[in-house]
Each structure stands twice: as structure tokens, then as C-alpha cells.
Design a protein around this motif. Structure first.
Motif, short mmCIF file in Angstrom:
data_model
loop_
_atom_site.label_atom_id
_atom_site.label_comp_id
_atom_site.label_asym_id
_atom_site.label_seq_id
_atom_site.Cartn_x
_atom_site.Cartn_y
_atom_site.Cartn_z
N PRO A 124 0.84 -1.21 0.00
CA PRO A 124 0.00 0.00 0.00
C PRO A 124 0.87 1.25 0.00
CG PRO A 124 -0.80 -1.55 1.63
CD PRO A 124 0.49 -2.12 1.10
N ILE A 151 1.10 9.41 -20.08
CA ILE A 151 0.41 8.86 -18.91
C ILE A 151 -0.02 7.42 -19.19
CG2 ILE A 151 -1.59 9.08 -17.36
CD1 ILE A 151 -1.50 12.11 -17.88
N ASN A 152 -0.59 7.19 -20.37
CA ASN A 152 -1.01 5.84 -20.74
C ASN A 152 0.15 4.85 -20.64
OD1 ASN A 152 -3.84 5.56 -21.49
ND2 ASN A 152 -3.43 7.09 -23.06
N LEU A 185 -7.66 7.47 -21.49
CA LEU A 185 -6.95 8.74 -21.60
C LEU A 185 -6.66 8.96 -23.07
CD1 LEU A 185 -4.57 8.40 -18.57
CD2 LEU A 185 -5.98 10.40 -19.03
N ALA A 188 0.60 2.68 -7.84
CA ALA A 188 -0.22 3.83 -8.20
C ALA A 188 0.62 4.82 -9.00
CB ALA A 188 -0.76 4.51 -6.95
N LEU A 189 -0.05 5.63 -9.79
CA LEU A 189 0.63 6.64 -10.58
C LEU A 189 0.19 8.02 -10.10
CD1 LEU A 189 2.26 7.78 -12.91
CD2 LEU A 189 0.29 7.40 -14.38
N VAL A 190 1.13 8.77 -9.55
CA VAL A 190 0.84 10.14 -9.12
C VAL A 190 1.32 11.10 -10.21
CG1 VAL A 190 1.39 11.96 -7.46
CG2 VAL A 190 0.95 9.62 -6.66
N VAL A 191 0.41 11.93 -10.69
CA VAL A 191 0.72 12.85 -11.78
C VAL A 191 0.78 14.28 -11.25
CG1 VAL A 191 -0.10 13.81 -13.97
CG2 VAL A 191 -0.35 11.36 -13.50
N SER A 223 0.52 0.00 -13.31
CA SER A 223 -0.64 -0.80 -12.94
C SER A 223 -0.30 -2.28 -12.93
CB SER A 223 -1.77 -0.49 -13.92
OG SER A 223 -2.82 -1.38 -13.76
N GLU A 224 0.47 -2.71 -13.93
CA GLU A 224 0.90 -4.10 -14.01
C GLU A 224 1.67 -4.52 -12.75
OE1 GLU A 224 4.24 -5.99 -16.82
OE2 GLU A 224 2.84 -4.68 -17.85
N HIS A 225 2.39 -3.57 -12.16
CA HIS A 225 3.17 -3.86 -10.96
C HIS A 225 2.45 -3.44 -9.68
CE1 HIS A 225 6.25 -4.15 -14.09
NE2 HIS A 225 6.85 -4.99 -13.26
N GLY A 226 1.17 -3.12 -9.80
CA GLY A 226 0.41 -2.74 -8.61
C GLY A 226 0.82 -1.41 -8.02
N ALA A 252 -1.68 14.60 -3.16
CA ALA A 252 -1.18 14.02 -4.40
C ALA A 252 -2.37 13.62 -5.27
CB ALA A 252 -0.33 12.79 -4.10
N LEU A 253 -2.12 13.56 -6.57
CA LEU A 253 -3.16 13.15 -7.50
C LEU A 253 -2.75 11.83 -8.15
CD1 LEU A 253 -5.64 13.46 -9.27
CD2 LEU A 253 -4.28 14.90 -10.79
N VAL A 254 -3.53 10.79 -7.89
CA VAL A 254 -3.28 9.48 -8.50
C VAL A 254 -4.23 9.33 -9.69
CG1 VAL A 254 -3.43 6.98 -8.22
CG2 VAL A 254 -2.45 8.40 -6.41
N VAL A 255 -3.66 9.08 -10.86
CA VAL A 255 -4.45 8.98 -12.09
C VAL A 255 -4.50 7.53 -12.56
CG1 VAL A 255 -4.58 9.68 -14.52
CG2 VAL A 255 -3.88 11.33 -12.78
N ILE A 289 -7.31 16.68 -15.78
CA ILE A 289 -6.19 16.49 -14.85
C ILE A 289 -5.70 17.84 -14.33
CG2 ILE A 289 -3.81 15.64 -14.60
CD1 ILE A 289 -4.45 13.55 -16.75
N GLU A 333 1.22 4.47 -16.96
CA GLU A 333 0.15 3.84 -16.17
C GLU A 333 0.07 2.35 -16.45
OE1 GLU A 333 -4.16 3.26 -14.80
OE2 GLU A 333 -3.25 2.72 -16.70
N SER A 372 -7.19 0.09 -0.92
CA SER A 372 -5.98 -0.16 -0.14
C SER A 372 -5.11 1.09 -0.03
CB SER A 372 -5.17 -1.31 -0.75
OG SER A 372 -4.45 -0.85 -1.88
N ARG A 373 -5.28 2.01 -0.99
CA ARG A 373 -4.48 3.24 -0.94
C ARG A 373 -5.10 4.30 -0.04
NH1 ARG A 373 -3.24 2.22 -6.90
NH2 ARG A 373 -4.97 3.53 -7.55
N GLN A 406 -6.76 4.76 -15.48
CA GLN A 406 -7.73 4.67 -16.57
C GLN A 406 -8.17 3.22 -16.72
OE1 GLN A 406 -7.00 3.47 -19.96
NE2 GLN A 406 -4.88 2.89 -19.54
N ARG A 439 -7.36 -1.96 -5.23
CA ARG A 439 -6.16 -1.12 -5.12
C ARG A 439 -6.48 0.27 -4.59
NH1 ARG A 439 -2.83 -2.64 -10.65
NH2 ARG A 439 -2.02 -4.61 -9.86
#
Lengths: 345, 345
Positions: free
Chosen positions: A67, A87-88, B78, A100-103, A95-98, B100-103, B87, A91, B122-123, B105, B119
Motif C-alpha cells: 500500500p 500517462i497511458n 486517456l 499507483a501513478l501520481v501525476v 498498474s501491471e506492478h500494482g 497528491a493526484l493518482v491517475v 487532470i 500507467e 488499499s491506498r 484509466q 487497489r
């Protein structure tokens, strides 16, 4: 000590916080505050502790998929399809590695400020990826000292050998774009470039120059216009260049955004694309295909570049080696309908 | 119990995890796992604990600005400038509050899957904002039960009265677009719409119908084409409609992307915009102005909509009341060069 050369730094011979505190002559909570980027530590103490951390190769343990594990993606500005492609790409891998993506975005600055840095450090990301922007040297060292991976997509400048970068073959793309127009018979080919301090803009321009030279066409500095990588940049430069006594019959634009602005200027001048003036872009984002006329452009795999960078960040964060610190992905010319032979006047 | 009616739920009469555990007849760690969205709890136990949490108005305390505090922003995909505008809007407000902003899709799905949900829970975000997508009823309840704010930007459907939404005046925009063409003298005005199951597409179409009726122009179902909110959607429908025995002289497009596709179809048919066929878009994103010809379109304030939604999420997360659960921001017609009187044939 670049992460690529210390694959097992995360687990082997790693000094504890207590050991660092002892060496630095401060308390464990103080070391912890520095590691976590907290603001309530004096600058001198911070620098002192950071030096000890660096000297002893401290690398905080971090479980991927736990987490809160995430990667940070930072833009100088969020403006369009290029950014969503980045971003795509990031992401999909995150996502594949669990993760989160902070932008975040820097409000058109190319280097983050202290507040951004403090927040990022306090969030303890697995990695930071910057797109067409970059951390300054001190900021890069701060990430390195905390064991946070740093990878640059589409670097505007070289971040130094220990930080991986992923770019496109910008020089080859500039060459291909100009060569296409020269092969169609154009001799007065203008270049509208992005800001030249940024490596991609400069590399594309150099490719253009090389194509001219190989075709035996003398370089003419009056046919070059430098501006923002935006439609308004292309518009402003093309307006100016089309008013020359001997105006260009073709334009190489720094990116697709500029190419749209060039087309607009051609239209304003009462001319047609491609019958009167040819235009070649760079990027091949979604809008290139749906433009009227559909844009001939150089395709760069932005999404794949971003995914590659994210993959490198994930490997580094997991303490795995990275084979190549400099990745350049291939580009290709996509011929559509905005380039044709010059008018036979 | 909508958050808006329980402004002080975060701090007053809040049951402890221990109390919830006692009431549910389970251990405190089990309650904690449910609250944190962990997967290692049986579905029956989960539902049971969630019901107790709900019944007793459990709301986890969360300090805004603390490390890890963030908002989640989710898109069905996206794809372009619309998304970067969203965004930008959310990021500006989140950043202002140190969040923080988690994005993420959804790979073109409009409802998240179980893995996404797990996910996100859990965050432990302060809030979740969905843009042109939405959580299903059970997912919305899961957020509510954990005290996580949920706000929808540009809702495709109504999430129920307890969840705030921020949209544009879509109906008024559809009316304004069609009325503009009717006032220019067009009588065969086609509508290319987005997917009709989505509220914005339907509202814009209804506005178009109202404009026809008010102008005394009979509705003709053969002049309507429904498709994706993308250039290829506009292209496919306009190609078809332009082949009618009595083709339209003007198009209202569902958004700017579709309008680009319509322009392409007009061009393919050997016709010109706006001399032969007029086109009005919807969105007024960056590309509308740099299009050739510059696009007449309905401006919707996407960035402001997103910022408003983020502001609501931040208020809810801080336990503050929200004045309006349904916000619709005004749109306006922007006249550029893609609409003109019909050819006087």
C-alpha cells in the motif's frame, strides 16, 4: 554510484538508520526525517545527513505492490495528446506492478520548485519519471540519496550518466522529414523548430540541416523559425516566413502542434496544403490523422517511450540491474496528404 | 446518510474500530482489513462488517496534507486534450491542498473492475473523482462506507442523490449549436451524437431537437447519427449522411473530436467547410482554434468543472458541508469560421 551498477544495494550491506545516525552524530528520528523529506530539519543538518547517506550507499527498503507504493510522473505542463500518451504508457506498466501513478505538473516550469520536491520526497515514491522536463542536479542527488529511481522520458537535457533516459530518434526524424520534402522536389524548405535549448528540438533541427547538406541544398538561416511546441508557435513563425520575398514552398515543423499552426498560416495566406505549400509534422498523435488534409508526419512512439521509462524505474526500484541507460526508440515517416511536389511555377 | 448532511461526522460521535469490531462480533484487525480494502477477508464477513460500519456512520479520520493523502482520478480512457484539461483542473486544487493526484484509466471500460477497486481502497484516498465514467452502486457504497468522498465530473449517468456531480449545461449547449445553424438559414441540420446512453450526449441531442422545434423545422430521424466521441465516429456518420439523396447542409457534432471527423468527410466528398457545409462542435478544446477552418463550437469549461469537483471532494474529505450536490457550469457558443449561411443553390 549509479543504481545500474549496484543491483543489490537494496538488500546487501545496507546501513541501518541507527548506523547512519551514529556516523552523522544525530538522532535516529532526525535521519528518518531527512530520508522522508520532512521540512522540520535545518538545512545544514540535512546536508550533513544526506552526505553520510550518500557515502554509505543508503537505500531504503521498499516492497513493490505494498500500500502506498507508487511512481511519480511530472510534466512541465499538461497540454494535450502527447501528455495523455505518456500517462497511458507509464500507467500501463505501473498498474501491471500494482503501483499507483501520481501525476503532477509544474505550471510551465521545466524544473520543479522546492515545495514540489518536498512533497514528492514525503510521499516516498518507488520512482520519479519526468517527461520533457527535468530535476536539477541537486534534486537528482536528493532522489538518489534516498534510493528513489529517476528516469527521464524525452529529455530536454542530459541528466548525467547515472540517470536513465528514454527518447526517440529525433535526429533521424528531422532528417527523414526534410529528406521527404527534398525528394518531392522542394528546394526552399523552412524549419519551424521547438525551443532550441531542448535536446529534441535541437536534434530534429540538426537532422533537417543534414538532409539539406546531403541533397546539396544550401542552408538558409532566414528559413528557420524557433518557437513554442504549440499551434500558436507554428502559426507565428509560418506567418512570418510566408511573407519573405522568396517564401518557402515547404515546412518541416518541430511537432504536430506546430504543423497545425503552419497549416493555419498557409490557409490565412490564401494558399492550400499541399498544392501550394507542403507541411510535415513530428509526433503522429491522434489529431494528425483526422486533420484536413491528413498530416504527413514523423511517428514517434510516445506511449512506448513512457512505458519503457516506467519499466526501467520499476527495475531500479526493485534493485535490479538496467541494461541500457540511454534508450532511443525508432521513428518513421508516415506519408499522408500534407506534402506534395512543389507548384511548378 | 449523504456526507453533505453530516458535516461533523468526521469528528463527532465517531465509533472506534474496537466498537465496530464488538458490534460485528469480529476482531479489530478484521475490521481494519475491511476498512483498508484488503483482499484477505471472506466476502460474507466483509459485507457484514461493511453493514455495521454503514449503520454506525464510521468515518476514518484522515489529516489532509499528511504523507500519503491523495485523491484518485479515474478515466474510462486517456485520449486527449479533454483528459489533460480534467487532470489540470483536479491537480490545481489537489496541489493547493497538499494532496497528491493518482491517475488511472479503465482501458475503455466505463465501470472499474474489482482489482481497480481493491487497489484504490488499499491506498485509502481522501476522495475519488471519476470523469466521464462511474463506479457502480456497490462500489459507490464501498467508498461511502469508508468515508471516502466520491464526486463525478461530466457524469454519464446519475450516481444517486448522495454523490455530487459537476457537469456543463449540455442541453443548453446543444440548443445553442443548432440554433446558430438555424439562424444562419440552414434547414437540413444533421446531428452526429455521442453514445446516447451517456447523459451528456443525450442532453446535447435533446437541445438540438428543442432548437429545431422552436424554429418550426420538422425533426428528421434520418439526419441523426450516433457514434463514439472521436474523429472516426464523426467521419463515419458524416460520410453516411452526406450520401443521402437530400444531404444536410450543416452538422451539429457531439464534440470537437467528432467535428474534426465531420470536416474530414466533407473534404472527402469534394465539398468545403463552411461554404458548402457548416459544422459546429462542442468542447472548445485547444485544437478547435487551430483547426482549418477554426471551429465554431460550444465552449464547456472542462478545467473548471474538474477543479470544482476536486474542491467538493476536498470539502467532503475534511468533513465540511457541500452546498450543492448538482453543479452545472455554463457553456457558450464560440463563433469562428466553420459555420456560414447555406449555399444559395
Amino acid at each position: 554510484m549509479p543504481p545500474a551498477e549496484k543491483p543489490n544495494a537494496a538488500s546487501r550491506g545496507r546501513p541501518t538508520l541507527a548506523r547512519i545516525a551514529q556516523l552523522a552524530g544525530v538522532s535516529v528520528p532526525t535521519v528518518s526525517k531527512v530520508v522522508n523529506g520532512r521540512a522540520d530539519v535545518g538545512p545544514e543538518t540535512r546536508e550533513h545527513v544526506e552526505r553520510i547517506l550518500r557515502e554509505h550507499g543508503y537505500r531504503p527498503l521498499r516492497k513493490l505492490g505494498a500500500p502506498g507504493a507508487h511512481v511519480e510522473l511530472v510534466f512541465h505542463a499538461l497540454e494535450g495528446v502527447y501528455d495523455t500518451e505518456v500517462i497511458n504508457g507509464v500507467e500501463s506498466v505501473a498498474s501491471e506492478h500494482g503501483l499507483a501513478l501520481v501525476v503532477s505538473q509544474l505550471g510551465h516550469q521545466f524544473t520543479p520548485d522546492a515545495l514540489w520536491m518536498e512533497r514528492v520526497l514525503s510521499r516516498r515514491p518507488a520512482g520519479v519519471i519526468s517527461a520533457f522536463s527535468g530535476l536539477d542536479r541537486e534534486q537528482r542527488m536528493q532522489l538518489r540519496d534516498r534510493g528513489i529511481a529517476y528516469v527521464v522520458v524525452d529529455p530536454t537535457e542530459d541528466p548525467g550518466p547515472e540517470f536513465p533516459t528514454v527518447a526517440a530518434h529525433n535526429w533521424m526524424g528531422g532528417l527523414a522529414a526534410a529528406r521527404h520534402l527534398l525528394e518531392l522536389g522542394h528546394r526552399r524548405v523552412a524549419a519551424v523548430t521547438g525551443p532550441m535549448w531542448a535536446l529534441p528540438a535541437r536534434a530534429r533541427f540538426d537532422g533537417y540541416c543534414a538532409a539539406l547538406e546531403r541533397a546539396g541544398v544550401p542552408f538558409d538561416a532566414r528559413l528557420v523559425g524557433e518557437d513554442d511546441f504549440l499551434p500558436r508557435g507554428g502559426l507565428a513563425q509560418a506567418r512570418r516566413l510566408l511573407r519573405l520575398p522568396d517564401p518557402p514552398t515547404a515546412f518541416v515543423a518541430g511537432n504536430d502542434g506546430q504543423a497545425l499552426g503552419v497549416c493555419q498560416a498557409v490557409h490565412e495566406a490564401g494558399l492550400r496544403v499541399p498544392q501550394d505549400v507542403s507541411v510535415v509534422g513530428f509526433d503522429d498523435l491522434a489529431l494528425a490523422e483526422s486533420h484536413v488534409p491528413p498530416l504527413t508526419t514523423v511517428h514517434q512512439p510516445v506511449r512506448q517511450m513512457a512505458a519503457t521509462a516506467a519499466g526501467i524505474a520499476v527495475r531500479l526500484a526493485a534493485g535490479k540491474p538496467v541494461e541500457r541507460m540511454r534508450v532511443e526508440l525508432p521513428v518513421r515517416l508516415v506519408e499522408r496528404a500534407s506534402a506534395a511536389p512543389p507548384p511548378s511555377s
